[in-house]
Design an enzyme around this catalytic site. Structure first.
Site, PDB file in Angstrom:
ATOM      1  CG  ASP A 286       2.003  -4.512  -9.023  1.00  0.00           C
ATOM      2  OD1 ASP A 286       1.109  -5.164  -9.470  1.00  0.00           O
ATOM      3  OD2 ASP A 286       2.312  -5.563  -7.962  1.00  0.00           O
TER       4      ASP A 286
ATOM      5  CG  HIS B 219       4.234  -2.289  -5.027  1.00  0.00           C
ATOM      6  ND1 HIS B 219       3.909  -2.295  -4.144  1.00  0.00           N
ATOM      7  CD2 HIS B 219       4.320  -2.575  -6.087  1.00  0.00           C
ATOM      8  CE1 HIS B 219       3.886  -3.741  -3.480  1.00  0.00           C
ATOM      9  NE2 HIS B 219       3.554  -3.968  -4.937  1.00  0.00           N
TER      10      HIS B 219
ATOM     11  CG  ASP C  42      -0.294  -5.085  -5.080  1.00  0.00           C
ATOM     12  OD1 ASP C  42      -0.919  -4.868  -4.159  1.00  0.00           O
ATOM     13  OD2 ASP C  42       0.637  -6.538  -5.730  1.00  0.00           O
TER      14      ASP C  42
ATOM     15  CG  ASP D 235       3.029  -3.012   1.948  1.00  0.00           C
ATOM     16  OD1 ASP D 235       2.310  -2.256   2.354  1.00  0.00           O
ATOM     17  OD2 ASP D 235       1.653  -3.943   1.261  1.00  0.00           O
ATOM     18  NE  ARG D 236       7.146  -5.665  -2.574  1.00  0.00           N
ATOM     19  CZ  ARG D 236       7.680  -6.855  -1.629  1.00  0.00           C
ATOM     20  NH1 ARG D 236       8.585  -7.212  -0.677  1.00  0.00           N
ATOM     21  NH2 ARG D 236       7.201  -7.585  -2.237  1.00  0.00           N
TER      22      ARG D 236
ATOM     23  CG  ASN E 156      -0.345  -9.236  -3.584  1.00  0.00           C
ATOM     24  OD1 ASN E 156      -0.671  -8.030  -4.663  1.00  0.00           O
ATOM     25  ND2 ASN E 156       0.801  -9.848  -3.100  1.00  0.00           N
ATOM     26  CG  HIS E 157       1.232  -5.845  -1.405  1.00  0.00           C
ATOM     27  ND1 HIS E 157       2.266  -5.247  -0.737  1.00  0.00           N
ATOM     28  CD2 HIS E 157       1.936  -6.381  -2.573  1.00  0.00           C
ATOM     29  CE1 HIS E 157       3.133  -6.117  -0.349  1.00  0.00           C
ATOM     30  NE2 HIS E 157       3.017  -6.733  -2.102  1.00  0.00           N
TER      31      HIS E 157
ATOM     32  CG  HIS F 284      -2.831  -7.079  -7.950  1.00  0.00           C
ATOM     33  ND1 HIS F 284      -2.280  -6.677  -8.524  1.00  0.00           N
ATOM     34  CD2 HIS F 284      -2.150  -8.419  -7.451  1.00  0.00           C
ATOM     35  CE1 HIS F 284      -1.355  -6.238  -8.331  1.00  0.00           C
ATOM     36  NE2 HIS F 284      -0.962  -7.427  -7.301  1.00  0.00           N
TER      37      HIS F 284
ATOM     38  NE  ARG G 138       2.730 -14.298  -7.092  1.00  0.00           N
ATOM     39  CZ  ARG G 138       3.483 -12.905  -7.008  1.00  0.00           C
ATOM     40  NH1 ARG G 138       3.848 -12.041  -6.533  1.00  0.00           N
ATOM     41  NH2 ARG G 138       3.748 -12.541  -8.148  1.00  0.00           N
TER      42      ARG G 138
ATOM     43  CG  HIS H 162       0.218 -10.627  -8.769  1.00  0.00           C
ATOM     44  ND1 HIS H 162       0.935 -10.358  -7.325  1.00  0.00           N
ATOM     45  CD2 HIS H 162       0.076 -12.358  -8.618  1.00  0.00           C
ATOM     46  CE1 HIS H 162       0.274 -11.098  -6.451  1.00  0.00           C
ATOM     47  NE2 HIS H 162       0.986 -12.300  -7.817  1.00  0.00           N
TER      48      HIS H 162
END
Length: 348
Positions: free
Chosen positions: A56, A58, A84, A87-88, A116-117, A165, A216, A243
């Site tokens: 990731d 991010h 990923d 995001d964040r 997943n993002h 991922h 999750r 992840h």
């Protein structure tokens, strides 16, 4: 002359020249400002699947560029990224644009998987939607998600490593389960079956096969029994996934059959974690480049800050030597990627 969304006209421009300018702007000025929406759409529309070993990132652009300075950029170094990108954090747009521009310039050397993002339901909530609304338009946010739908969900490195991922799935019976897998193009398809597990599943140290991922509230967790059976069934030596923000940047499961990578140091500015990328040599010897976090001390609890200051180097749970910042890495072996189109298995 063609149009996007019936409103935005794209100028005729040399894509290679444009991506050179975008790469330079992001590396020097850390921004995409100065490029029109039409030019951004030109980059988005140029990507062709399949596309593609970092964990990731991010939106932590500065840290991605730190890694690039150390391990080398394409085309000299082949990159496989496990998703990923957004995001964040604040620079998701710049991270994904930099990677897409590299992909256009060096299509066989930059390989991007879906995390997943990179699903619309997730990045609507965790930052990318707001970032795009502030920096560009919600229409461009939708266009990015259309592109994310075309990213492959997993990759193989010479049929010896399987990379994704999230994690493995009890629904994967053999290689055909992956080569015949259709890319999920809707929220419902992302939330079901093999695709859901490749994006969301987590390993556990518990002695179990597969059970519901209560942390999750989706997908599964899988233990050593499931990992052993899966590797034997597919004839692979290792699973490589992202992840999870692991404290040392990378974490080997017992038996060295699974490695988790996380490539965003000091995640979100307050986790104090290291970050790693994995090097796979032509003879499949593994090594890691690990970055220690650059910490804003005012945001870190005093006990954690004391612990971090007392550590002189990032420890590695892997018996192979950890590659430090100035050691030249080995070039990864070429990767073969599974996508929506059937792929003939490669002999070992």
């Amino acid at each position: 002359m063609t149009t996007v969304d019936a409103k935005i006209t794209r100028p005729i421009e040399n894509v290679q020249t444009l991506v050179d300018r975008i790469i330079r702007r992001i590396k020097v000025h850390r921004t995409c400002e100065g490029f029109t929406d039409a030019q951004m759409y030109l980059v988005l529309d140029e990507i062709e699947p399949p596309v593609v070993i970092f964990g990731d990132t991010h939106g932590q652009l500065n840290d991605l560029l730190r890694f690039a300075d150390i391990v080398g950029e394409p085309p000299g170094t082949q990159w496989l990224l496990l998703g990923d990108y957004i995001d964040r954090c604040k620079k998701g747009l710049e991270v994904i644009m930099l990677l897409l521009c590299f992909k256009i310039k060096y299509p066989s050397r930059v390989n991007m998987l879906r995390g997943n993002h990179e699903c619309q339901k997730t990045n609507r909530i965790y930052g990318f939607y707001t970032e795009m609304k502030l920096k560009r338009t919600t229409a461009m946010w939708l266009r990015f998600n259309k592109l994310f739908n075309e990213l492959p969900l997993c990759a193989t490195v010479s049929r010896r490593q399987l990379c994704m991922h999230g994690g493995i799935s009890q629904h994967i019976k053999d290689w055909n389960s992956l080569t015949e897998l259709k890319k999920p193009h809707s929220i419902q398809e992302c939330d079901d079956g093999i695709a859901l597990d490749l994006l969301w599943a987590d390993p556990t140290n518990d002695a179990c096969e597969f059970r519901f991922n209560a942390n999750r509230c989706t997908s599964v967790i899988f233990g050593d029994t499931a990992i052993k059976d899966f590797c034997k069934r597919l004839g692979i030596s290792m699973i490589v996934r992202a992840h999870e923000a692991v404290q040392e940047g990378h974490q080997m499961m017992p038996g060295n059959r699974l490695c988790t990578l996380f490539s965003a140091p000091n995640y979100c500015g307050n986790d104090g974690n290291c970050a790693s990328v994995m090097h796979v040599s032509p003879t499949f010897k593994l090594g890691f480049t690990t970055l220690k976090p650059r910490i804003e001390t005012s945001t870190v609890p005093s006990e954690l800050l004391k612990k971090l200051r007392s550590e002189t180097e990032a420890k590695s749970p892997n018996p192979q030597p950890v590659r430090r910042l100035l050691e030249p890495p080995s070039s990864p072996k070429s990767a073969e990627f599974t996508n929506s189109n059937p792929v003939t298995p490669t002999k070992k």
